[in-house]
Write a protein that holds these residues in place. Structure first.
Motif, PDB file in Angstrom:
ATOM      1  N   ARG A 154      28.576  -7.721   9.038  1.00  0.00           N
ATOM      2  CA  ARG A 154      29.340  -7.835  10.284  1.00  0.00           C
ATOM      3  C   ARG A 154      30.786  -7.385  10.140  1.00  0.00           C
ATOM      4  O   ARG A 154      31.624  -7.713  10.963  1.00  0.00           O
ATOM      5  N   TYR A 155      31.074  -6.667   9.087  1.00  0.00           N
ATOM      6  CA  TYR A 155      32.358  -6.002   8.928  1.00  0.00           C
ATOM      7  C   TYR A 155      32.132  -4.503   9.101  1.00  0.00           C
ATOM      8  O   TYR A 155      31.031  -4.014   8.839  1.00  0.00           O
ATOM      9  N   PRO A 156      33.152  -3.764   9.514  1.00  0.00           N
ATOM     10  CA  PRO A 156      32.971  -2.317   9.650  1.00  0.00           C
ATOM     11  C   PRO A 156      32.546  -1.688   8.321  1.00  0.00           C
ATOM     12  O   PRO A 156      33.146  -1.946   7.282  1.00  0.00           O
ATOM     13  N   GLY A 157      31.513  -0.897   8.366  1.00  0.00           N
ATOM     14  CA  GLY A 157      30.999  -0.261   7.155  1.00  0.00           C
ATOM     15  C   GLY A 157      30.241  -1.213   6.257  1.00  0.00           C
ATOM     16  O   GLY A 157      30.055  -0.934   5.077  1.00  0.00           O
ATOM     17  N   GLY A 158      29.786  -2.328   6.790  1.00  0.00           N
ATOM     18  CA  GLY A 158      29.155  -3.360   5.975  1.00  0.00           C
ATOM     19  C   GLY A 158      27.645  -3.300   5.918  1.00  0.00           C
ATOM     20  O   GLY A 158      27.007  -4.310   5.634  1.00  0.00           O
ATOM     21  N   LEU A 159      27.054  -2.140   6.187  1.00  0.00           N
ATOM     22  CA  LEU A 159      25.603  -2.017   6.131  1.00  0.00           C
ATOM     23  C   LEU A 159      25.157  -1.918   4.679  1.00  0.00           C
ATOM     24  O   LEU A 159      25.611  -1.053   3.931  1.00  0.00           O
ATOM     25  N   ARG A 160      24.285  -2.811   4.275  1.00  0.00           N
ATOM     26  CA  ARG A 160      23.760  -2.821   2.910  1.00  0.00           C
ATOM     27  C   ARG A 160      22.256  -2.598   2.977  1.00  0.00           C
ATOM     28  O   ARG A 160      21.600  -3.007   3.935  1.00  0.00           O
ATOM     29  N   THR A 200       0.839  -1.189   0.000  1.00  0.00           N
ATOM     30  CA  THR A 200       0.000   0.000   0.000  1.00  0.00           C
ATOM     31  C   THR A 200       0.878   1.244   0.000  1.00  0.00           C
ATOM     32  O   THR A 200       2.027   1.215   0.445  1.00  0.00           O
ATOM     33  N   GLY A 201       0.346   2.325  -0.494  1.00  0.00           N
ATOM     34  CA  GLY A 201       1.061   3.596  -0.485  1.00  0.00           C
ATOM     35  C   GLY A 201       2.264   3.588  -1.413  1.00  0.00           C
ATOM     36  O   GLY A 201       2.267   2.966  -2.464  1.00  0.00           O
ATOM     37  N   LYS A 202       3.318   4.290  -0.991  1.00  0.00           N
ATOM     38  CA  LYS A 202       4.532   4.411  -1.803  1.00  0.00           C
ATOM     39  C   LYS A 202       5.622   3.442  -1.359  1.00  0.00           C
ATOM     40  O   LYS A 202       6.792   3.637  -1.667  1.00  0.00           O
ATOM     41  N   LYS A 203       5.232   2.405  -0.634  1.00  0.00           N
ATOM     42  CA  LYS A 203       6.229   1.489  -0.087  1.00  0.00           C
ATOM     43  C   LYS A 203       6.980   0.720  -1.166  1.00  0.00           C
ATOM     44  O   LYS A 203       8.073   0.235  -0.923  1.00  0.00           O
ATOM     45  N   TYR A 204       6.402   0.595  -2.349  1.00  0.00           N
ATOM     46  CA  TYR A 204       7.059  -0.164  -3.417  1.00  0.00           C
ATOM     47  C   TYR A 204       8.435   0.411  -3.732  1.00  0.00           C
ATOM     48  O   TYR A 204       9.378  -0.323  -3.982  1.00  0.00           O
ATOM     49  N   SER A 205       8.561   1.723  -3.678  1.00  0.00           N
ATOM     50  CA  SER A 205       9.861   2.335  -3.961  1.00  0.00           C
ATOM     51  C   SER A 205      10.533   2.908  -2.716  1.00  0.00           C
ATOM     52  O   SER A 205      11.723   3.220  -2.744  1.00  0.00           O
ATOM     53  N   GLN A 206       9.804   3.041  -1.596  1.00  0.00           N
ATOM     54  CA  GLN A 206      10.375   3.678  -0.412  1.00  0.00           C
ATOM     55  C   GLN A 206      10.738   2.713   0.714  1.00  0.00           C
ATOM     56  O   GLN A 206      11.541   3.059   1.568  1.00  0.00           O
ATOM     57  N   LYS A 207      10.158   1.525   0.742  1.00  0.00           N
ATOM     58  CA  LYS A 207      10.466   0.577   1.818  1.00  0.00           C
ATOM     59  C   LYS A 207      11.880   0.050   1.634  1.00  0.00           C
ATOM     60  O   LYS A 207      12.259  -0.383   0.552  1.00  0.00           O
ATOM     61  N   ILE A 208      12.660   0.085   2.704  1.00  0.00           N
ATOM     62  CA  ILE A 208      14.066  -0.307   2.631  1.00  0.00           C
ATOM     63  C   ILE A 208      14.315  -1.490   3.562  1.00  0.00           C
ATOM     64  O   ILE A 208      13.880  -1.497   4.713  1.00  0.00           O
ATOM     65  N   TYR A 209      14.998  -2.490   3.031  1.00  0.00           N
ATOM     66  CA  TYR A 209      15.417  -3.657   3.808  1.00  0.00           C
ATOM     67  C   TYR A 209      16.916  -3.530   4.058  1.00  0.00           C
ATOM     68  O   TYR A 209      17.692  -3.322   3.130  1.00  0.00           O
ATOM     69  N   TYR A 210      17.326  -3.672   5.323  1.00  0.00           N
ATOM     70  CA  TYR A 210      18.730  -3.540   5.698  1.00  0.00           C
ATOM     71  C   TYR A 210      19.306  -4.899   6.063  1.00  0.00           C
ATOM     72  O   TYR A 210      18.613  -5.758   6.600  1.00  0.00           O
ATOM     73  N   ASP A 237      18.487  -2.424   0.503  1.00  0.00           N
ATOM     74  CA  ASP A 237      17.758  -2.672  -0.739  1.00  0.00           C
ATOM     75  C   ASP A 237      16.359  -2.107  -0.585  1.00  0.00           C
ATOM     76  O   ASP A 237      15.775  -2.180   0.497  1.00  0.00           O
ATOM     77  N   THR A 238      15.816  -1.586  -1.657  1.00  0.00           N
ATOM     78  CA  THR A 238      14.414  -1.205  -1.635  1.00  0.00           C
ATOM     79  C   THR A 238      13.580  -2.446  -1.945  1.00  0.00           C
ATOM     80  O   THR A 238      14.103  -3.477  -2.381  1.00  0.00           O
ATOM     81  N   PHE A 239      12.291  -2.334  -1.726  1.00  0.00           N
ATOM     82  CA  PHE A 239      11.400  -3.458  -2.024  1.00  0.00           C
ATOM     83  C   PHE A 239      11.504  -3.832  -3.498  1.00  0.00           C
ATOM     84  O   PHE A 239      11.517  -5.009  -3.848  1.00  0.00           O
ATOM     85  N   ARG A 240      11.602  -2.832  -4.346  1.00  0.00           N
ATOM     86  CA  ARG A 240      11.653  -3.075  -5.793  1.00  0.00           C
ATOM     87  C   ARG A 240      12.875  -3.906  -6.171  1.00  0.00           C
ATOM     88  O   ARG A 240      12.756  -4.918  -6.866  1.00  0.00           O
ATOM     89  N   THR A 241      14.059  -3.507  -5.701  1.00  0.00           N
ATOM     90  CA  THR A 241      15.271  -4.238  -6.084  1.00  0.00           C
ATOM     91  C   THR A 241      15.326  -5.621  -5.446  1.00  0.00           C
ATOM     92  O   THR A 241      15.774  -6.577  -6.080  1.00  0.00           O
ATOM     93  N   LEU A 242      14.853  -5.719  -4.212  1.00  0.00           N
ATOM     94  CA  LEU A 242      14.862  -7.020  -3.543  1.00  0.00           C
ATOM     95  C   LEU A 242      13.898  -7.989  -4.219  1.00  0.00           C
ATOM     96  O   LEU A 242      14.228  -9.160  -4.428  1.00  0.00           O
ATOM     97  N   SER A 243      12.715  -7.509  -4.588  1.00  0.00           N
ATOM     98  CA  SER A 243      11.742  -8.402  -5.217  1.00  0.00           C
ATOM     99  C   SER A 243      12.143  -8.764  -6.643  1.00  0.00           C
ATOM    100  O   SER A 243      11.748  -9.813  -7.143  1.00  0.00           O
ATOM    101  N   GLU A 244      12.924  -7.920  -7.301  1.00  0.00           N
ATOM    102  CA  GLU A 244      13.431  -8.290  -8.628  1.00  0.00           C
ATOM    103  C   GLU A 244      14.500  -9.364  -8.516  1.00  0.00           C
ATOM    104  O   GLU A 244      14.566 -10.276  -9.334  1.00  0.00           O
ATOM    105  N   ARG A 245      15.355  -9.243  -7.496  1.00  0.00           N
ATOM    106  CA  ARG A 245      16.441 -10.204  -7.320  1.00  0.00           C
ATOM    107  C   ARG A 245      15.937 -11.539  -6.785  1.00  0.00           C
ATOM    108  O   ARG A 245      16.315 -12.603  -7.269  1.00  0.00           O
TER     109      ARG A 245
END
Length: 149
Positions: free
Chosen positions: A85-91, A71-81, A93-101
């Motif tokens: 576990r390495y320094p600076g290793g935070l990655r 619902t809403g704009k979550k398709y492009s705004q929802k972010i999965y983190y 993805d948005t819902f769009r890129t995660l669902s495509e992959r």
């Protein structure tokens, strides 16, 4: 004070539990609504002898996970983190890129977040099968269909 002293924890023997297979079609359904219905069945809350510390739920098959909607704009705004576990290793993805992959990942992440943490939650998550399309390899199972909102 009226205290009830005869409360007893229900303990169902594992051999008495009859696990069935439930199929949920997720096409054009909202992500959270499908996830909550699946978790209810995985936990066994639809059964009269529900106990929170036991695996009494049914197995769940979810088909058409790639056709799920938000619902809403979550398709492009929802972010999965996730973090490596390495320094600076935070990655992220948005819902769009995660669902495509991986089309089943958003639904699996939502359901896993609703299950209890620890050994029971891991055991319950093994009773879940999510498929991106309508084809699944569990045709030999006798399952009942559930219509999620």
């Amino acid at each position: 004070m009226n205290r009830i002293t005869n409360n007893k924890t229900i303990w169902v023997k594992p051999k008495c539990v009859e696990k069935k297979w439930c199929m949920i079609d997720a096409s054009d359904k909202v992500l959270g609504r499908v996830a909550t219905e699946a978790v209810k069945i995985l936990r066994g809350k639809h059964k009269p002898y529900y106990t929170p510390h036991q695996d009494l739920g049914d197995n769940v098959i979810i088909i058409n996970a790639s056709k799920i909607r938000l619902t809403g704009k979550k398709y492009s705004q929802k972010i999965y983190y996730r973090h490596s576990r390495y320094p600076g290793g935070l990655r992220s993805d948005t819902f769009r890129t995660l669902s495509e992959r991986k089309p089943t990942a958003p639904l699996e992440i939502a359901i896993k977040g609703m299950l209890p943490k620890g050994p029971l939650g891991r055991e319950l998550f093994r009773n879940l099968k999510v498929f991106a399309g309508s084809n699944h390899m569990l045709n030999s199972q006798n399952f009942y269909k559930l219509e999620a909102n």
